[in-house]
Design an enzyme around this catalytic site. Sequence first.
Site, PDB file in Angstrom:
ATOM      1  N   CYS A 176    -107.407   9.752  29.261  1.00 44.46           N
ATOM      2  CA  CYS A 176    -106.708  10.985  29.648  1.00 44.46           C
ATOM      3  C   CYS A 176    -105.212  10.725  29.799  1.00 44.46           C
ATOM      4  O   CYS A 176    -104.399  11.639  29.693  1.00 44.46           O
ATOM      5  CB  CYS A 176    -107.295  11.575  30.923  1.00 44.46           C
ATOM      6  N   GLU A 219    -110.094  15.768  37.953  1.00 41.99           N
ATOM      7  CA  GLU A 219    -109.083  15.098  37.122  1.00 41.99           C
ATOM      8  C   GLU A 219    -109.425  15.392  35.670  1.00 41.99           C
ATOM      9  O   GLU A 219    -110.509  15.047  35.194  1.00 41.99           O
ATOM     10  CB  GLU A 219    -109.078  13.590  37.379  1.00 41.99           C
TER      11      GLU A 219
END
Length: 1011
Positions: A805, A771
């Site tokens: 993020c 990720e």
Amino acid sequence: MKNIFDNKYLNQKKLVKDHFYYLVSNFSELNQKQIDYLSINIVKNAQNYKAGSPFSKLIHEFSLTSNEGIVLMCLAEALLRIPDVTTINDLIEDKIPIGNWKKYIKNDKDLFVNISSIAFLLTGKIVEEKVEENKNILGKVVKNLSGPILRNAIKQAINILAKQFVFERDIKKAINFSNEKKHDKYTFSFDMLGEAAVTYEDSDRYYSQYEEAIIKTGKGKNPHKKSISIKLSSLHPRYERNKLDLLKKELFPKAYKLTELGRENNVDICFDAEEADRLNLSLFIFKEIIESKLIDEKYQGFGFAVQAYQKRAFFVLDWLKKYLNEVNKKINIRLVKGAYWDTEIKVAQEQGFIDYPVFTKKFATDISYLACAHKLYENDNVFSQFATHNAHSISYIKTLFKDRDFEFQKLHGMGDEIYSYFEKDENFKCRVYAPVGGYKDLLPYLVRRLLENGANTSFIHQLKTKDFDVSKLIQSPLAKIEKLDEDKIKKPIDIYGDRKNSKGLDLSEEDVVESFQFNGKFKDIKAYSLINGKDIKSDKEIDIKSPHSSSVLGKKYFADEKISEIAIESLKEYSLKWKKFPIEKKAEIFLKFANLIEDNTNDIIEICAKESGKSIKNSIAEIREAIDFCRYYSKEALNLFQTQTLKGPTGELNQYRMVGKGLSFVVSPWNFPVAIFIGQTVAALITGNVVITKPAEQSSFAAYYIIKLLLKAGLPSNAIALLLGDGALIGKKVINDKKLKNVIFTGSLETAKIIQSNLQQKENIPTFIAETGGLNCMIVDTSALTEHVVKDVVNSGFDSAGQRCSACRILCVEENIYEHTKHTLIGAMKTQKVGNPEELSTDIGPVIDTEAFDNINNHIKKFDKVFQTEINLNQGNFIPPTLIEIEKLSDLKNEVFGPVVHMLKYKASNLDQLIEDINDLGFGLTLGIHSRIDKTIDRVVEKAEIGNIYINRNMIGAVVGVQPFGGYEKSGTGPKAGGPEYLKRLCHEQSISNNTASMGGNASLLSEVED
């Protein structure tokens, strides 16, 4: 006040039965005939009342449970603020076809209802490009009208709805209108329209409006018959408990000055009640005003509203009785039921509070209202004001207060049919709550009123329902007391059903606030690698530095190649045993671990603040996410690891099961040192894998503390090794091992590519879950509410110092609202406090280290159109909230991991191109959409290649098991963390086929043979 603080989340059944029931039931039994007689007469009078309000007829036609009612809500909320014709048409085209307007057009209906229904019907049909053969009533009048004219007619219809609730456009007109002879029976409270301030500019504007209203009312005719209602949230953009010190300097003086103006001009002042998390704060302000020289025998016009739907209302009034007696002051109290119920329920569920601050049953609120009326009756230092449109409540209070002075209150545009019954009563007193201002400020107020009136539980709505039962309409709320045991709305902890919700902390409560006085527990800390549960000290001693003060917190000891090798060999030896460890026992360990995290929340918060620079609020959210990961993955694993028997031919046993793979390598980032670290580690462990877990170097102590807790929860020490240190050194050693089966990584795209490249050199093919980040956009069209957008951008772009993020990196705003949005956003940015994350009042902490600090500042210097807020901090890695205007998306190539939002202007006609450009960025993590138009939303969702899409909300804080998180392309490999597919990727599938007939024949088949 302690009794108020302690009872926010009191069990509603206990509260009603212990405090309300006997008080209300005893009075009801003694006065039932009188209460019922008056209630019946009020209802009969209301039935025969000729409503002059076109609005009331329309809203009673379109119930909020119907598509038509929902359409009406959507149009009322958005239509009047949209600046461009294209979007107005789009909104109407989007909403009107949903409704079946034809069924509301009848000869016995009110003319306005018929005209409105026909307008809605025909517009819908024109949009659908169909021809309605029979237009019914008034069809001939409108059959030749074009679509644009009808759409304009709908806008005018919504204007009429709005006008129904606005008393007048400005205070001068409101005063003059209130003085007209038809209003002689009523007094007025002018509510200067406007919601919570988002910027200091907003709060200054609202303050000026209140100031003008008080002065003009005082100079006008009969000032004693008029009062001003004030929202404290409109006087300051940060009206929050954690900003108490700031508010003492900036808000308290404003509230004091407005009260002083009320005194000087002989005008009553009433401060409105707002959300539950603001109650304590408002009481601190009111207490200061009451104890000041402003309130005395000369001026007793100060007052505030109390919401009966809050569980603390009764305790507030109980405290007031004693307190006002002690200080010997008199005030007004306006008792209301409350207008933010749905928000209070959602917030409590989202935040994981122990219960709700409001009653979850309307009849419990009604009982509370009556119990509160008794408390007011007992208080000689209060002039009681009862805001209600309910016949039974009115009758009860009229009976209770028969020997006392008091007044009723009603909302302008509502309740005329109810209160008309009393107009011939000389002793009747009723104050009209009268909104004053422009339609733009009306919208949120209008929606609340529509909700109140259109809801099926509303007294007014039921009154207008065909064939309603009078006896049910006037019955005492005590008649439903047995339904207290029915729990349709589950407590926040139980909303998921198959697992517990993580417990949150209410930062508006005094005991919670006091618990965050960090006592320096974590001084001279030491963090070690852990192998077989033992601390491993190495020669690589590194300082642990605070990112906000640069001070040394302690030491961390990084692993070398030899330590890494020992860890790997130890884990491989235990791998088979851990695979065979019963899944039920594994789940027990991780559920216990979740409870241990919850028990040690304050310690972990302090560690996050000191070591990673995370704010207290962010730390709480992260800890809750970690707990959710433990509980969700435990639940999923219990299902996943059940052996399945598959159907097949007789004489065979075919089974399918999941088994752990073996050695797994977990690499976690510094920006989520608790949640992602725990989520990835637990996922690998519970699927039967032995784990080397390597946290980011910057968050070594948090990882050390957490793994100690995990071992305390009962995890076998041989199943995990914590390796602190350099990622490249440790990573090389682990990745080169032949037994490596899984790599789970969260971090930068560059590092993910290096890991991917190294894995490709191996003989086997380990699973790689990555990720990474994203250039995440938020698209805003002109139907969006600017204040809502700005709040979400501030949260999404600047919260956690932009170090998420999922954070909003690019704000794409339609050109017609671009400048207004930018102006409001800059104003909101100025309200954010950058500073020490250990202080509850801090919004934005530091970026993680000097390298990040330099990278972000170097990026900002590349642009000309830059706005930054001012900060005055001499040390630490602090970057102020930053807004950069860009011409095109291609101006950005890489993610900027900090409190920086880029702003882009787009044309509505180029929306498809904008979506294509977003896709071309190559990232696919998060996307925000702000629009009231479903077709626009569907269009974006359909075309956007994005993993997580957020509509009319912020873009951060994905909830485990509710919003599984992860992206595409350069943003990651999938599967989504906290989703149903995640654990499967970490296991091997195994199919076992056993020929059971090979030894002794097929006995089971023979036993089934019939003669």
